[in-house]
Design a protein around this motif. Structure first.
Motif, PDB file in Angstrom:
ATOM      1  N   GLY B 150       0.798  -1.232   0.000  1.00  0.00           N
ATOM      2  CA  GLY B 150       0.000   0.000   0.000  1.00  0.00           C
ATOM      3  C   GLY B 150       0.827   1.276   0.000  1.00  0.00           C
ATOM      4  O   GLY B 150       0.681   2.116  -0.888  1.00  0.00           O
ATOM      5  N   PRO B 151       1.720   1.460   0.986  1.00  0.00           N
ATOM      6  CA  PRO B 151       2.534   2.677   1.001  1.00  0.00           C
ATOM      7  C   PRO B 151       3.411   2.815  -0.255  1.00  0.00           C
ATOM      8  O   PRO B 151       3.652   3.937  -0.706  1.00  0.00           O
ATOM      9  CB  PRO B 151       3.399   2.506   2.255  1.00  0.00           C
ATOM     10  CG  PRO B 151       2.598   1.623   3.145  1.00  0.00           C
ATOM     11  CD  PRO B 151       1.873   0.676   2.226  1.00  0.00           C
ATOM     12  N   ASP B 153       2.539   1.870  -3.297  1.00  0.00           N
ATOM     13  CA  ASP B 153       1.619   2.446  -4.283  1.00  0.00           C
ATOM     14  C   ASP B 153       1.449   3.943  -4.047  1.00  0.00           C
ATOM     15  O   ASP B 153       1.481   4.744  -4.988  1.00  0.00           O
ATOM     16  CB  ASP B 153       0.232   1.789  -4.177  1.00  0.00           C
ATOM     17  CG  ASP B 153       0.204   0.407  -4.802  1.00  0.00           C
ATOM     18  OD1 ASP B 153       1.149   0.072  -5.537  1.00  0.00           O
ATOM     19  OD2 ASP B 153      -0.777  -0.327  -4.559  1.00  0.00           O
ATOM     20  N   ALA B 154       1.242   4.297  -2.775  1.00  0.00           N
ATOM     21  CA  ALA B 154       0.962   5.694  -2.442  1.00  0.00           C
ATOM     22  C   ALA B 154       2.149   6.583  -2.805  1.00  0.00           C
ATOM     23  O   ALA B 154       1.973   7.668  -3.369  1.00  0.00           O
ATOM     24  CB  ALA B 154       0.623   5.829  -0.960  1.00  0.00           C
ATOM     25  N   ILE B 155       3.360   6.141  -2.488  1.00  0.00           N
ATOM     26  CA  ILE B 155       4.545   6.956  -2.796  1.00  0.00           C
ATOM     27  C   ILE B 155       4.754   7.011  -4.311  1.00  0.00           C
ATOM     28  O   ILE B 155       5.075   8.061  -4.872  1.00  0.00           O
ATOM     29  CB  ILE B 155       5.809   6.391  -2.095  1.00  0.00           C
ATOM     30  CG1 ILE B 155       5.606   6.322  -0.575  1.00  0.00           C
ATOM     31  CG2 ILE B 155       7.029   7.227  -2.440  1.00  0.00           C
ATOM     32  CD1 ILE B 155       5.465   7.632   0.116  1.00  0.00           C
ATOM     33  N   THR B 156       4.538   5.875  -4.990  1.00  0.00           N
ATOM     34  CA  THR B 156       4.662   5.861  -6.457  1.00  0.00           C
ATOM     35  C   THR B 156       3.699   6.870  -7.079  1.00  0.00           C
ATOM     36  O   THR B 156       4.056   7.595  -8.007  1.00  0.00           O
ATOM     37  CB  THR B 156       4.344   4.455  -7.006  1.00  0.00           C
ATOM     38  OG1 THR B 156       5.192   3.511  -6.352  1.00  0.00           O
ATOM     39  CG2 THR B 156       4.574   4.383  -8.508  1.00  0.00           C
ATOM     40  N   ALA B 160       7.069  10.052  -7.376  1.00  0.00           N
ATOM     41  CA  ALA B 160       8.417   9.839  -6.859  1.00  0.00           C
ATOM     42  C   ALA B 160       9.226   8.939  -7.801  1.00  0.00           C
ATOM     43  O   ALA B 160       8.653   8.150  -8.555  1.00  0.00           O
ATOM     44  CB  ALA B 160       8.338   9.194  -5.478  1.00  0.00           C
ATOM     45  N   LEU B 163      14.104   5.333  -6.651  1.00  0.00           N
ATOM     46  CA  LEU B 163      14.905   5.416  -5.425  1.00  0.00           C
ATOM     47  C   LEU B 163      14.106   6.041  -4.288  1.00  0.00           C
ATOM     48  O   LEU B 163      14.185   5.604  -3.136  1.00  0.00           O
ATOM     49  CB  LEU B 163      16.180   6.228  -5.667  1.00  0.00           C
ATOM     50  CG  LEU B 163      17.340   5.480  -6.317  1.00  0.00           C
ATOM     51  CD1 LEU B 163      18.508   6.429  -6.567  1.00  0.00           C
ATOM     52  CD2 LEU B 163      17.799   4.331  -5.414  1.00  0.00           C
ATOM     53  N   GLN B 164      13.337   7.080  -4.625  1.00  0.00           N
ATOM     54  CA  GLN B 164      12.513   7.713  -3.588  1.00  0.00           C
ATOM     55  C   GLN B 164      11.443   6.757  -3.073  1.00  0.00           C
ATOM     56  O   GLN B 164      11.137   6.749  -1.875  1.00  0.00           O
ATOM     57  CB  GLN B 164      11.859   8.986  -4.136  1.00  0.00           C
ATOM     58  CG  GLN B 164      12.844  10.146  -4.292  1.00  0.00           C
ATOM     59  CD  GLN B 164      12.221  11.337  -5.013  1.00  0.00           C
ATOM     60  OE1 GLN B 164      11.360  11.170  -5.877  1.00  0.00           O
ATOM     61  NE2 GLN B 164      12.655  12.534  -4.661  1.00  0.00           N
ATOM     62  N   ARG B 167      13.199   4.509  -0.687  1.00  0.00           N
ATOM     63  CA  ARG B 167      13.585   5.214   0.530  1.00  0.00           C
ATOM     64  C   ARG B 167      12.369   5.519   1.423  1.00  0.00           C
ATOM     65  O   ARG B 167      12.430   5.403   2.640  1.00  0.00           O
ATOM     66  CB  ARG B 167      14.312   6.515   0.142  1.00  0.00           C
ATOM     67  CG  ARG B 167      14.452   7.561   1.211  1.00  0.00           C
ATOM     68  CD  ARG B 167      15.370   7.128   2.329  1.00  0.00           C
ATOM     69  NE  ARG B 167      15.501   8.188   3.318  1.00  0.00           N
ATOM     70  CZ  ARG B 167      14.588   8.463   4.240  1.00  0.00           C
ATOM     71  NH1 ARG B 167      13.484   7.747   4.302  1.00  0.00           N
ATOM     72  NH2 ARG B 167      14.772   9.437   5.105  1.00  0.00           N
ATOM     73  N   PHE B 168      11.238   5.934   0.801  1.00  0.00           N
ATOM     74  CA  PHE B 168      10.097   6.394   1.597  1.00  0.00           C
ATOM     75  C   PHE B 168       8.981   5.360   1.713  1.00  0.00           C
ATOM     76  O   PHE B 168       8.213   5.396   2.662  1.00  0.00           O
ATOM     77  CB  PHE B 168       9.536   7.702   1.020  1.00  0.00           C
ATOM     78  CG  PHE B 168      10.466   8.859   1.214  1.00  0.00           C
ATOM     79  CD1 PHE B 168      10.436   9.599   2.383  1.00  0.00           C
ATOM     80  CD2 PHE B 168      11.395   9.191   0.242  1.00  0.00           C
ATOM     81  CE1 PHE B 168      11.305  10.651   2.581  1.00  0.00           C
ATOM     82  CE2 PHE B 168      12.279  10.247   0.429  1.00  0.00           C
ATOM     83  CZ  PHE B 168      12.233  10.970   1.601  1.00  0.00           C
ATOM     84  N   GLY B 169       8.883   4.436   0.755  1.00  0.00           N
ATOM     85  CA  GLY B 169       7.805   3.449   0.808  1.00  0.00           C
ATOM     86  C   GLY B 169       8.260   2.116   1.376  1.00  0.00           C
ATOM     87  O   GLY B 169       7.502   1.426   2.041  1.00  0.00           O
ATOM     88  N   PRO B 172      11.276   2.477   5.445  1.00  0.00           N
ATOM     89  CA  PRO B 172      10.715   2.626   6.800  1.00  0.00           C
ATOM     90  C   PRO B 172      10.021   1.360   7.282  1.00  0.00           C
ATOM     91  O   PRO B 172       9.974   1.102   8.477  1.00  0.00           O
ATOM     92  CB  PRO B 172       9.689   3.764   6.641  1.00  0.00           C
ATOM     93  CG  PRO B 172      10.044   4.455   5.384  1.00  0.00           C
ATOM     94  CD  PRO B 172      10.692   3.435   4.487  1.00  0.00           C
ATOM     95  N   PRO B 176      13.457  -1.595  10.911  1.00  0.00           N
ATOM     96  CA  PRO B 176      13.523  -2.247  12.222  1.00  0.00           C
ATOM     97  C   PRO B 176      13.815  -3.745  12.106  1.00  0.00           C
ATOM     98  O   PRO B 176      14.570  -4.297  12.911  1.00  0.00           O
ATOM     99  CB  PRO B 176      12.125  -2.021  12.810  1.00  0.00           C
ATOM    100  CG  PRO B 176      11.532  -0.933  12.013  1.00  0.00           C
ATOM    101  CD  PRO B 176      12.160  -0.982  10.654  1.00  0.00           C
ATOM    102  N   LEU B 245      13.525  -2.730  19.503  1.00  0.00           N
ATOM    103  CA  LEU B 245      13.287  -2.394  18.097  1.00  0.00           C
ATOM    104  C   LEU B 245      11.864  -2.691  17.664  1.00  0.00           C
ATOM    105  O   LEU B 245      11.317  -2.056  16.785  1.00  0.00           O
ATOM    106  CB  LEU B 245      14.243  -3.190  17.204  1.00  0.00           C
ATOM    107  CG  LEU B 245      15.681  -2.728  17.191  1.00  0.00           C
ATOM    108  CD1 LEU B 245      16.530  -3.718  16.420  1.00  0.00           C
ATOM    109  CD2 LEU B 245      15.790  -1.354  16.561  1.00  0.00           C
TER     110      LEU B 245
END
Lengths: 248, 246
Positions: B150-151, B153-156, B160, B163-164, B167-169, B172, B176, B245
């Motif tokens: 899901g995230p 897809d959202a960042i795409t 972005a 690479l972004q 890094r962001f989807g 994170p 951990p 963690l």
């Protein structure tokens, strides 16, 4: 604003999700898409920014070709298309502000963004958008500490941060209770009215659709089966959209 | 019909017992000798404690440096070995390389590196790096394959770059887990590093092997006690860190 012609999406091996859809949506419209599960609502929305690759047909958004665009052009068209999802799709471990800042990625310089550095102007836009959905005070909180309704508002702020021309919302209220449904739909209506953004929302609740839409579009088995104002949605139209044919 | 698998299992086990010369009688005959071995360890000779402690610290250093370098080297390898983010042209060769290198254990790498760069802790570090890089890359790639799409897809959808999106989807969601895997690998590498000295690749294993060869069991006992203490301390610290963690 959105011009779709002959859109066809076939999933391997041979599932036809969309079977020749023609639809033109003009600037500032608030369009609600109705249809049963599997009728093609989600596929249609995801094809508009090519999260789903069309098999055939053309899509233009904001006067620019989406189909056939190379990677760089596709990214620059996507910047203008905000998207909101049923499951919110926030990065759960990141802060609310970082989630909204992600909406600026299409504009940010790549290398600084990769180490988490954004221009001051990007931060201003992100905070403005958070305020616009009434959550400026939660900027520093971790996204997964928010309620479902709040997370969806953050997701809308992320879409707004793209300074888009269009917002596509795929069942944005399906995971929320009726009261939050109203909150989210009100926010989308205000964005449409105040900023003049074109909004395309898929909805499974007929009453909600009729209350907010300027225009209703019905999908059935991958094809358009209705297109008109809410006032034209008669019981016969509802049957056409929802009946599986076995009762007739 | 349902008895057939059981019958096959019994036959296979019987063959394994025969082919490995497994002999309970031999074990029973050897028991007095084992008791003698432990009896001779007491009392431990604590005069070798300082050198054993220094060697234990050296062992921890080998594992720590090797694991850290491997944790970084495994990052790009992990991403190109993940089916959901890597292009097939990268994914298949990367998986092949990982499986090839992972099939060889740290100790075997140590033999190779001792031959290449000589005796001492350095070939030990290289051996830890060689094995841990590929095993961590495999764990990383499995973590990446298990993320919520899901995230991503959202960042795409924001426009972005690839690479972004990573890094962001992706990052994170997996960071951990990555750190937890690194700590777990550190714990197992401490154990692996205790035997590296057997083949001349530095650390406490060298002393253990030397005292055993000199039939100085009371000195060997001290080295064993230091080894146990070292492993327990590292396990304790590492598990505390891992708990924070999640």
């Amino acid at each position: 604003m959105i011009e779709v012609t002959g859109l066809r999406v076939v999933r391997p091996p041979d599932t036809v999700a969309l079977d020749g859809v023609d639809l033109t949506i003009t600037v500032g419209e608030f369009v609600v898409i109705l249809g049963r599960s599997g009728a093609g609502k989600t596929t249609f929305l995801r094809a508009i920014n090519r999260l789903v690759e069309p098999t055939a047909g053309t899509i233009r958004v904001d006067g620019r070709d989406v189909t056939g665009a190379g990677p760089a052009r596709l990214r620059s068209v996507r910047r203008r298309i905000g998207m909101v999802f049923q499951q919110f799709n926030l990065v759960r471990r990141a802060t609310v502000l970082d989630n909204v800042l992600a909406g600026r990625l299409g504009y940010a310089a790549q290398l600084p963004s990769l180490i988490g550095r954004f221009a001051g102007s990007d931060r201003v836009v992100a905070l403005d958008c958070l305020d616009a959905v009434g959550l400026g005070h939660l900027a520093r909180r971790r996204a997964d500490t928010l309620s479902g309704g709040e997370q969806q508002r953050v997701a809308i702020a992320r879409a707004l941060a793209q300074t888009p021309a269009v917002i596509l919302a795929d069942e944005p209220t399906a995971s929320l209770d009726p009261q939050l449904t109203t909150t989210i739909m009100d926010i989308l209506r205000d964005i449409n009215a105040d900023r003049g953004l074109t909004i395309v929302v898929s909805q499974h609740q007929l009453e909600v659709a009729l209350r907010y839409a300027h225009r209703i579009v019905g999908f059935r088995a991958g094809r358009l089966c209705f297109d008109g104002p809410p006032s034209a949605v008669t019981p016969a139209v509802v049957r056409e959209i929802y009946d599986d044919g076995s009762a007739a | 019909m349902t008895r057939a698998p059981l019958f096959v299992a019994v036959v296979v086990l019987a063959w394994l017992v025969w082919d490995t010369s497994a002999d309970p009688v031999a074990l029973a005959r050897g028991l007095p000798w084992m008791f003698e071995f432990f009896r001779r360890m007491f009392p431990p000779d604590f005069s070798v404690l300082p050198s054993a402690a220094v060697a234990a610290v050296r062992t921890v250093e080998i594992a720590l440096l090797g694991t850290t370098v491997a944790a970084v080297l495994a990052l790009p390898l992990g991403f190109v070995s993940a089916r959901n983010v890597a292009a097939p042209a990268l994914f298949y060769p990367a998986r092949g390389v990982l499986n090839l290198f992972r099939s060889v254990d740290t100790l075997v790498y140590a033999l190779v590196f001792v031959a290449a760069v000589g005796l001492g802790p350095f070939p030990g570090v290289l051996a830890v790096v060689a094995y841990t890089t590929t095993s961590l890359a495999k764990l990383y790639s499995e973590a990446i394959e298990g993320i919520d799409p899901g995230p991503v897809d959202a960042i795409t959808a924001t426009g972005a770059t690839r690479l972004q999106v990573l890094r962001f989807g992706v990052l994170p969601q997996v960071l951990p887990l990555f750190l937890s895997y690194v700590l777990y690998r550190l714990e197992t590498n401490i154990r692996a590093a205790t035997v590296l000295g057997f083949v001349g690749a530095g650390g406490i294993g060298f002393y253990l092997q030397t005292y055993l060869r000199m039939i100085d069991y009371s000195a060997a006992a001290t080295v064993l006690l230091v080894t146990v203490a070292m492993v327990m301390i590292v396990d304790f610290v590492s598990s505390k860190l891992r708990a924070r963690l999640i």
